[in-house]
Design a protein around this motif. Structure first.
Motif, PDB file in Angstrom:
ATOM      1  N   SER A  63       0.881  -1.233  -0.010  1.00  0.00           N
ATOM      2  CA  SER A  63       0.065  -0.003  -0.050  1.00  0.00           C
ATOM      3  C   SER A  63       0.755   1.187  -0.041  1.00  0.00           C
ATOM      4  CB  SER A  63      -0.937   0.044   1.194  1.00  0.00           C
ATOM      5  OG  SER A  63      -0.115  -0.243   2.581  1.00  0.00           O
ATOM      6  N   ARG A 115       0.923   3.276  -3.041  1.00  0.00           N
ATOM      7  CA  ARG A 115      -0.318   3.951  -3.651  1.00  0.00           C
ATOM      8  C   ARG A 115      -0.492   5.346  -3.036  1.00  0.00           C
ATOM      9  NH1 ARG A 115      -6.507   2.384  -1.643  1.00  0.00           N
ATOM     10  NH2 ARG A 115      -7.309   3.939  -3.153  1.00  0.00           N
ATOM     11  N   LEU A 124      -0.405  -5.787  -2.560  1.00  0.00           N
ATOM     12  CA  LEU A 124      -1.260  -5.458  -3.882  1.00  0.00           C
ATOM     13  C   LEU A 124      -0.581  -6.064  -4.997  1.00  0.00           C
ATOM     14  CD1 LEU A 124      -1.492  -1.491  -3.102  1.00  0.00           C
ATOM     15  CD2 LEU A 124      -3.194  -3.480  -2.494  1.00  0.00           C
ATOM     16  N   LEU A 139      -0.933  -6.891 -10.397  1.00  0.00           N
ATOM     17  CA  LEU A 139      -1.660  -6.602  -9.331  1.00  0.00           C
ATOM     18  C   LEU A 139      -2.540  -7.486  -8.956  1.00  0.00           C
ATOM     19  CD1 LEU A 139      -2.847  -2.983 -10.069  1.00  0.00           C
ATOM     20  CD2 LEU A 139      -0.839  -3.433  -8.620  1.00  0.00           C
ATOM     21  N   ARG A 197      -5.215  -9.649  -5.883  1.00  0.00           N
ATOM     22  CA  ARG A 197      -5.931  -9.632  -4.429  1.00  0.00           C
ATOM     23  C   ARG A 197      -5.173 -10.421  -3.468  1.00  0.00           C
ATOM     24  NH1 ARG A 197     -12.272 -10.530  -4.962  1.00  0.00           N
ATOM     25  NH2 ARG A 197     -11.802 -11.826  -6.972  1.00  0.00           N
ATOM     26  N   PRO A 206      -7.175  -4.543  -6.147  1.00  0.00           N
ATOM     27  CA  PRO A 206      -6.253  -3.513  -5.821  1.00  0.00           C
ATOM     28  C   PRO A 206      -6.322  -2.283  -6.567  1.00  0.00           C
ATOM     29  CG  PRO A 206      -5.167  -5.305  -6.968  1.00  0.00           C
ATOM     30  CD  PRO A 206      -6.427  -5.946  -6.728  1.00  0.00           C
TER      31      PRO A 206
END
Length: 572
Positions: free
Chosen positions: A197, A200, A209, A225, A227, A445
């Motif tokens: 994260s 991001r 992610l 990417l 889940r 994600p």
């Protein structure tokens, strides 16, 4: 990183490659237009990764990342077999007790029992996939399958496919995975780092992610990417000069998880297989422990049998004891190797049970039905790794680990023979179950930052990578090998710190390559091994130090290393 054959006088025996062979004119990568998106991203394609892919629901989008060809990994080269209670005269309790004893007091008893209890079902699952294990119709109590015995086991409970079990498992699982329409295979790709994260913009829950992946064909770093991400990248034994492992075993998953804030445990316990073939033309060829299970004896050059002097179990003692005994005798006598002799068994029996070893040795002028086999110890298995819970979850939500990458608590201070393939099958099953449970609760994600190469250039002096690769593996063998001292460990720590600084500087200035990624990861793992070894002030299992030669009953806990970025996990 692969190498040409080297002078045997330089390497001794059973060496992994030292110098890289590079492809010229590496393409300059371009910016990736859109990221790849998956439900589950599996990094690694050995038994842990492929069995997981096969167990995930067919309606999930699954990607498998493989550094080389799909089957190329440690599973392919595993000879002995898979331990499981399959004989009516054996018992779950016996398998548990044997594992606890081999683990020298550091196994998690609850984990051991859980894995052992799931063993028979996982063997049946492999049979359903089409793995053809060696049969023995005369053995009614085993369901018609031949079981062998290896070091540390008190019963015959190792099911095998002659002496090439790993190949049978790897090729069968590969064929099954290639037929799954929901699974995309990315061969010749290597993970650079995990995406969390922090990649991001803005605030969000701490979570894995996906991963940045280098396409070795194009030179482009792509965003994948997912889940859920699963580390199944194998062990880190290429950190040593002499190893039974293939070139891909560079600790990638352990290093990436550590950088992402996950704890690691028991990295001081690196298992050295006692018997790797000693021959300049047979790099990394393993001589399975099953030979000793079938009566092979270890001999000195003069023909003397020496293992009974070291342990009442002789050749069937756990691997740490056998490896140290061989190392002691080689140093005492100044000999380059010892010998493993099974020539007293009938020739037909030897050829039937060990056809791969027999054929390979014949190619090198050694007839194992009449001649002893020259052998030396070599780095073989990483008993520690990324800490996971009973569902294969790491400290980072969304990130799982299975196989040699993971620390589950099964192996303790020493892995018992043939428990490793069992562990990776069970923990991939557990990961698949947990992913199925959580899948509907985890959103896709969000967009993340693309890989930034705006401030890097093509490497100007790649000798930095090749020289440091060579130096790392040599000092790890000399200073952090089978027998250790604090002086040697501190010397290794200074060298590792210096090389890490050089590689960090190099990594920040130049475009990444396969060799640079692997070197960076190996240096990370080497540091974790050294730190862990310095913390354990006793000799236990695979960790033997002359400064503290005795076992200390107060140190019966795992060695846990915690990164600066570690965040305690609070649910999902």
């Amino acid at each position: 990183m692969t190498t040409p054959n080297l002078d045997p006088s330089d390497l001794g025996a059973c060496s992994g490659p030292l110098m890289p062979v590079r492809s010229p004119n590496v393409k300059v990568p371009t910016m990736q237009a859109t990221p790849h998106r998956h439900d589950v991203l599996i990094l690694g394609s050995g038994a842990a990764g492929l069995s997981l892919a096969l167990r995930l629901h067919d309606d999930l989008s699954v990607a498998v990342i493989s550094k080389r060809e799909l089957r190329e990994g440690s599973t392919l080269y595993a000879q002995g077999g898979i331990s499981a209670v399959l004989d009516a005269t054996d018992s779950i309790e016996s398998h548990v007790q044997d594992t606890l004893k081999a683990g020298a007091g550091l196994c998690d008893r609850r984990v051991v029992r859980h894995i052992v209890e799931r063993g028979p079902d996982n063997i049946r699952w492999l049979l359903d996939q089409g793995v053809e294990f060696t049969r023995d119709e005369a053995s009614a109590s085993t369901g018609g399958y031949h079981l062998t015995r290896e070091g540390g086991h008190t019963h015959r409970r190792v099911i095998h496919a002659a002496d090439a079990t790993g190949r049978a498992v790897a090729t069968t699982l590969e064929a099954q995975v290639r037929g799954k329409p929901n699974t995309t295979l990315f061969e010749q790709h290597i993970a650079v780092d995990l995406i969390t994260s922090k990649h991001r913009p803005g605030k969000t829950n701490h979570r894995c992610l996906g991963a940045y992946i280098l396409d070795l064909g194009t030179g482009q770093v792509e965003v994948h990417l997912a889940r859920f991400v699963v580390l199944a990248t194998g062990g880190a034994n290429k950190v040593y000069l002499y190893t039974s492992n293939p070139d891909v075993s560079t600790g990638d998953g352990i290093a990436m998880a550590w950088r992402a804030g996950c704890r690691v445990a028991n990295m001081e316990f690196m298992q050295f297989h006692p018997t790797c073939l000693y021959h300049p033309e047979a790099r990394s060829f393993l001589i399975t422990e099953a030979l000793r299970g079938e009566g092979a004896r270890l001999l000195l050059p003069d023909g003397e049998r020496f293992m009974p002097r070291f342990d009442p179990r002789a050749e069937l003692a756990p691997r740490d004891i056998v490896a140290r005994a061989i190392d002691h005798e080689m140093k005492r006598l100044g000999t380059a190797c010892v010998y493993l002799d099974i020539s007293h068994r009938p020739a037909d029996f030897v050829i039937e049970h060990f056809p791969t070893i027999h054929q390979r040795c014949l190619e090198l002028g050694i007839d194992i039905t009449t001649d002893p086999i020259p052998v030396v110890p070599a780095a073989h298995y990483t008993c520690g790794g990324v800490m996971v819970d009973e569902r294969a979850r790491t400290d980072l939500p969304g990130l799982y680990a299975s196989g040699e990458t993971a620390y589950t608590g099964l192996h303790g201070a020493n892995r018992m023979a043939s428990n490793s393939l069992l562990e990776c099958l069970v923990y991939s099953e557990l990961a698949a179950e947990d992913i199925a449970r959580l899948m509907n609760d985890i959103p896709e994600p969000p967009e993340v930052q693309p890989w930034d190469e705006s401030r890097v250039t093509e490497p100007d002096e790649e000798v930095v990578v090749t020289h440091n690769w060579d130096e790392l593996r040599r000092f790890m063998w000399d200073y952090v090998g089978i027998v250790r001292t604090n002086k040697r460990l501190r010397r290794a720590k200074r060298r590792a710190d210096l090389l890490q600084q050089e590689v960090i500087e190099y990594y920040s200035r130049f475009r990444v390559s396969n060799d640079l990624i692997e070197l960076r990861n190996l240096l990370e793992v080497a540091d974790l091994i050294i730190q862990s070894a310095l913390r354990r002030r006793e000799s236990r299992g695979l960790h033997y130090t002359l400064d503290f030669p005795d076992k200390d009953a107060t140190q019966r806990t795992p060695t846990i290393l915690i990164p600066d970025s570690y965040r305690p996990r609070h649910g999902d």
